[in-house]
Design a protein around this motif. Structure first.
Motif, short mmCIF file in Angstrom:
data_model
loop_
_atom_site.label_atom_id
_atom_site.label_comp_id
_atom_site.label_asym_id
_atom_site.label_seq_id
_atom_site.Cartn_x
_atom_site.Cartn_y
_atom_site.Cartn_z
N UNK A 1 31.81 46.05 34.07
CA UNK A 1 31.97 44.73 34.67
C UNK A 1 32.34 43.68 33.63
N UNK A 2 31.60 43.60 32.54
CA UNK A 2 31.83 42.54 31.56
C UNK A 2 33.07 42.79 30.69
N UNK A 3 33.67 43.97 30.82
CA UNK A 3 34.96 44.23 30.20
C UNK A 3 36.08 44.22 31.24
N UNK A 4 35.77 43.69 32.40
CA UNK A 4 36.71 43.47 33.51
C UNK A 4 37.33 44.77 34.02
N UNK A 5 36.58 45.83 33.96
CA UNK A 5 37.00 47.12 34.52
C UNK A 5 36.30 47.27 35.87
N UNK A 6 36.73 46.44 36.82
CA UNK A 6 36.03 46.33 38.09
C UNK A 6 36.09 47.63 38.91
N UNK A 7 37.20 48.32 38.86
CA UNK A 7 37.32 49.58 39.60
C UNK A 7 36.34 50.62 39.05
N UNK A 8 36.18 50.67 37.73
CA UNK A 8 35.26 51.62 37.12
C UNK A 8 33.81 51.23 37.35
N UNK A 9 33.55 49.98 37.69
CA UNK A 9 32.18 49.53 37.99
C UNK A 9 31.76 49.89 39.41
N UNK A 10 32.70 50.19 40.28
CA UNK A 10 32.42 50.47 41.70
C UNK A 10 31.35 51.55 41.94
N UNK A 11 31.38 52.68 41.23
CA UNK A 11 30.39 53.72 41.51
C UNK A 11 28.95 53.31 41.20
N UNK A 12 28.76 52.19 40.51
CA UNK A 12 27.43 51.78 40.08
C UNK A 12 26.86 50.64 40.92
N UNK A 13 27.53 50.29 42.03
CA UNK A 13 27.03 49.24 42.91
C UNK A 13 26.84 49.78 44.32
N UNK A 14 25.98 49.11 45.09
CA UNK A 14 25.79 49.47 46.49
C UNK A 14 27.09 49.19 47.26
N UNK A 15 27.21 49.81 48.40
CA UNK A 15 28.41 49.63 49.22
C UNK A 15 28.64 48.16 49.56
N UNK A 16 27.57 47.46 49.93
CA UNK A 16 27.71 46.05 50.30
C UNK A 16 28.06 45.16 49.10
N UNK A 17 27.85 45.65 47.88
CA UNK A 17 28.15 44.88 46.67
C UNK A 17 29.60 45.00 46.26
N UNK A 18 30.30 45.97 46.76
CA UNK A 18 31.69 46.19 46.34
C UNK A 18 32.57 44.98 46.62
N UNK A 19 32.27 44.23 47.67
CA UNK A 19 33.07 43.04 47.99
C UNK A 19 33.10 42.05 46.83
N UNK A 20 32.02 41.98 46.06
CA UNK A 20 31.96 41.04 44.95
C UNK A 20 32.83 41.50 43.79
N UNK A 21 32.97 42.79 43.62
CA UNK A 21 33.87 43.28 42.59
C UNK A 21 35.33 43.04 42.99
#
Length: 156
Positions: A48-68
């Motif tokens: 996330x903090x290196x702006x690799x939002x797609x790679x951060x997806x597996x580490x968030x809940x489904x409802x959190x993906x909208x924020x990425x």
């Protein structure tokens, strides 16, 4: 005689090793769970903090993906250029993790150093030397996931 004893010795050793493994596994399960929380926090934070939002997806809940998706949609070309010009990416370090086994949640604080922060919509990202963020986690589908209710916010 050694040919006759060999199967018995092998069986006894196997039972002993299995017993040792089961005992060790049982005593380490709490530590392994704590390690699983830290691994999720670290993986999410590094991406996330290196702006690799797609790679951060597996580490968030489904409802959190909208924020990425939202964070990715706010990136401007000037931000990308600045990110590419950085000598080093963001460095993240877990400060602490507090698990709440009663409701399968946890809270972690992460110190982030040397990262581009986009905290105002419509304005270019700016370099931040050091900041601490609080991340909430939830145990879901057998793993610990970051639960976002918005973009991560700094702890003051």
């Amino acid at each position: 005689m050694s040919f006759i004893l060999y199967p018995f010795v092998r069986k006894a050793m196997t039972i002993g090793l299995l017993s040792l493994f089961c005992f060790g596994f049982g005593s380490c399960s709490h530590q392994e769970e704590g390690d699983a929380v830290k691994m999720s926090v670290d993986s999410f934070s590094q991406n996330y903090f290196n702006w690799k939002f797609q790679q951060a997806m597996p580490y968030v809940t489904h409802s959190s993906q909208q924020w990425l998706y939202y964070a990715a949609s706010q990136v401007e070309q000037a931000d990308v250029d600045r990110l590419r010009s950085m000598v080093q990416g963001a460095e993240c370090q877990i400060v602490d993790v507090e698990e709440n086994p009663e409701d399968s949640t946890a809270i972690s604080h992460v110190e982030v150093n040397g990262f581009l922060c986009m905290d105002t919509v419509g304005k270019a990202a700016h370099l931040v030397d050091k900041a601490t963020y609080e991340l909430k986690l939830r145990f879901q589908n057998g793993k610990w996931l970051v639960e976002l209710e918005g973009l991560p916010k700094r702890v003051k």
